[in-house]
Design a protein around this motif. Structure first.
Motif, PDB file in Angstrom:
ATOM      1  N   LYS A 317     -10.946  18.177  17.822  1.00  0.00           N
ATOM      2  CA  LYS A 317     -11.472  18.443  16.483  1.00  0.00           C
ATOM      3  C   LYS A 317     -12.695  19.356  16.574  1.00  0.00           C
ATOM      4  O   LYS A 317     -13.498  19.258  17.490  1.00  0.00           O
ATOM      5  CB  LYS A 317     -11.843  17.121  15.797  1.00  0.00           C
ATOM      6  CG  LYS A 317     -12.261  17.279  14.346  1.00  0.00           C
ATOM      7  CD  LYS A 317     -12.560  15.928  13.713  1.00  0.00           C
ATOM      8  CE  LYS A 317     -12.992  16.086  12.254  1.00  0.00           C
ATOM      9  NZ  LYS A 317     -13.295  14.779  11.627  1.00  0.00           N
ATOM     10  N   TYR A 412      -8.794  18.553  12.365  1.00  0.00           N
ATOM     11  CA  TYR A 412      -8.307  17.189  12.616  1.00  0.00           C
ATOM     12  C   TYR A 412      -8.267  16.875  14.110  1.00  0.00           C
ATOM     13  O   TYR A 412      -8.185  17.774  14.965  1.00  0.00           O
ATOM     14  CB  TYR A 412      -6.900  17.019  12.019  1.00  0.00           C
ATOM     15  CG  TYR A 412      -6.825  17.283  10.543  1.00  0.00           C
ATOM     16  CD1 TYR A 412      -7.218  16.312   9.622  1.00  0.00           C
ATOM     17  CD2 TYR A 412      -6.372  18.510  10.061  1.00  0.00           C
ATOM     18  CE1 TYR A 412      -7.155  16.559   8.259  1.00  0.00           C
ATOM     19  CE2 TYR A 412      -6.310  18.769   8.702  1.00  0.00           C
ATOM     20  CZ  TYR A 412      -6.698  17.785   7.806  1.00  0.00           C
ATOM     21  OH  TYR A 412      -6.647  18.036   6.459  1.00  0.00           O
ATOM     22  N   LYS A 413      -8.278  15.592  14.398  1.00  0.00           N
ATOM     23  CA  LYS A 413      -8.116  15.138  15.776  1.00  0.00           C
ATOM     24  C   LYS A 413      -6.649  15.294  16.188  1.00  0.00           C
ATOM     25  O   LYS A 413      -5.750  15.094  15.369  1.00  0.00           O
ATOM     26  CB  LYS A 413      -8.503  13.664  15.913  1.00  0.00           C
ATOM     27  CG  LYS A 413      -9.959  13.361  15.602  1.00  0.00           C
ATOM     28  CD  LYS A 413     -10.225  11.867  15.671  1.00  0.00           C
ATOM     29  CE  LYS A 413     -11.660  11.534  15.299  1.00  0.00           C
ATOM     30  NZ  LYS A 413     -11.910  10.069  15.340  1.00  0.00           N
TER      31      LYS A 413
END
Length: 469
Positions: A317, A412-413
């Motif tokens: 991220k 986002y992860k």
């Protein structure tokens, strides 16, 4: 019979019968003692593990120590005989101009006409003739395809130590080493020394007996059942032991790093890590010869990963680098070869690297059933990844993605279960499209999107609609 097989197989693999490799009689006695101790330890473990109470411990251990005593005396007498025979054989041959001993010259300077080894031996042979004599005509032809062998800036050596490389005369643009990588105690130090001696775009040529070639050679010596025992013992002693910190020093003290088992991927990966670019490799006479070019300085990796669990640098991220945990499915130093394998073979129809020789046999099995990715749960617990999400990518793979997907990705992860598993879209372009669809949905409904993709992915895996590779 089992005791005899264990004794012979372990002795053969540990090099106990190669008496000419011992420089002193005391070295031979020490090696005999250590190897015999290892054999007795193996027998002891088997006796207790298999609960073989029918066999007398006194008889078993008495036989072992008697065999060790007789073997030590016999080896000492035979060693003395071999040394005397070797000394006689190395006497000068009258007034002949060319004097050759049984082993190759350690360092050859054709302009001076002498060897830098303590045994200064005169020779009228050219470098091409020496290569043909030591490695064969086919190897000479292969080298000649890449360089002018008798050029004055080509250095020909036959060494396993960085010391001899460092003492080469300056001005070499090509270094050829006739010693196999298998016999080098400090492989990377030798490669680093070669790199430091060469200018930019300088060439280095060498050889290795890969693990597959080694097992093929063993298979030609033994029948089926015995072959499998020897291969398993060889794998344990020459491939696993050197990787274990508690046994590493003992192993190298006994073997001095000679005849170690090593894969093609590990050797090529080590070369790349030491600043070389792979030009070509070719199998000749059950050896793999490589031609590489200096393009960078060595990385000096002081903590290479050998264990079953390792960490891969991946983009997380906000573009931060995270280290993703996986079970090892590739040979050591394989991470340095990703770009090379990609340029060599490209992708398969499902987006995996094609003909990836870095994979081990057990690694292919683990990847097929997703077992190698289980340690990613560690990253989930650390807060670096989620259960469902985009694939964690390397920098080189991330660079190949479209800009619009890159911008969404870094918000986002990464996840353990990627979108292509849920949408059944395998392949490079299909996988990118699956991520684009997932990210667009996630921006609108984060929680429900992850639940939806999780259910679809699990259903596809259970029903065998998709496999990892």
């Amino acid at each position: 019979i089992a005791f005899l097989i264990i004794w012979v197989v372990v002795s053969f693999i540990m090099g106990k019968y190669n008496m000419l490799s011992f420089k002193k009689s005391s070295h031979m006695i020490i090696s005999l003692s250590i190897i015999s101790f290892i054999i007795i330890s193996i027998v002891t473990i088997l006796l207790f593990a298999l609960k073989l109470s029918l066999y007398s411990r006194i008889i078993v251990f008495g036989t072992s120590f008697l065999a060790y005593f007789i073997e030590t005396i016999s080896f000492q007498l035979f060693y003395n005989f071999l040394q005397n025979f070797k000394t006689d054989k190395e006497q000068p041959l009258g007034n002949k101009k060319t004097h050759i001993v049984e082993r190759p010259l350690d360092l050859i300077d054709t302009e001076a006409g002498v060897s830098s080894n303590k045994t200064s031996l005169k020779t009228d042979l050219s470098k091409a003739q020496l290569i043909a004599r030591e490695a064969g005509r086919e190897v000479l032809d292969y080298f000649s395809d890449h360089i002018n062998i008798d050029d004055s800036n080509v250095s020909l050596i036959s060494t396993t130590t960085p010391f001899n490389v460092e003492n080469l005369q300056p001005g070499s643009r090509t270094i050829i080493n006739l010693k196999k990588v298998n016999d080098m105690r400090y492989i990377n130090k030798v490669f680093e020394a070669v790199n430091n001696k060469l200018p930019d775009a300088g060439m280095f040529i060498g050889s290795v007996e890969t693990s597959s070639q080694r097992y093929l050679r063993i298979g030609e010596k033994f029948p089926g059942f015995i072959k499998q025992l020897v291969v398993m013992a060889d794998f344990s002693l020459n491939r696993i032991l050197p990787r274990l910190a508690s046994f590493k020093n003992i192993y190298f003290n006994i073997t001095r790093g000679e005849k170690r088992t090593i894969s093609k991927a590990e050797v090529l990966g080590r070369l790349v890590s030491c600043g070389f670019e792979i030009i070509e490799f070719k199998e000749i006479n059950n050896l793999t010869y490589f031609v590489v070019m200096k393009t960078n300085e060595p990385e000096y990796n002081l903590a290479p990963s050998y264990g079953p669990l390792y960490k891969m640098p991946r983009i997380g991220k906000n573009g931060d680098i995270i280290y993703v945990y996986k079970f090892r499915t590739m040979h050591p130093f394989s991470e340095y070869l990703q770009d090379y394998v990609l340029s060599l073979n490209g992708f398969t129809s499902i987006g995996k690297l094609a003909d990836d020789f870095r994979l081990t046999k057990w690694g292919k099995f683990m990847r097929k059933y997703w077992l190698d990715e289980l340690p990613q749960l560690i990253n989930v617990l650390k807060g670096e990844m989620t259960i469902v999400g985009i694939r964690p990518l390397s920098k080189s793979m991330f660079a190949q993605y479209p800009d619009d997907v890159k911008k969404m990705r870094v918000k986002y992860k990464p996840g353990c279960i990627p979108p292509y598993v849920a949408l059944l879209k395998q392949g490079k372009n299909e996988s990118i499209e699956a991520e684009r669809q997932y990210l667009n949905e996630k921006q609108k409904n984060p929680v429900s999107t992850d639940l939806k993709y999780f259910k679809l992915a699990i259903l596809n895996i259970i029903t065998n609609k998709i496999r990892s590779s």
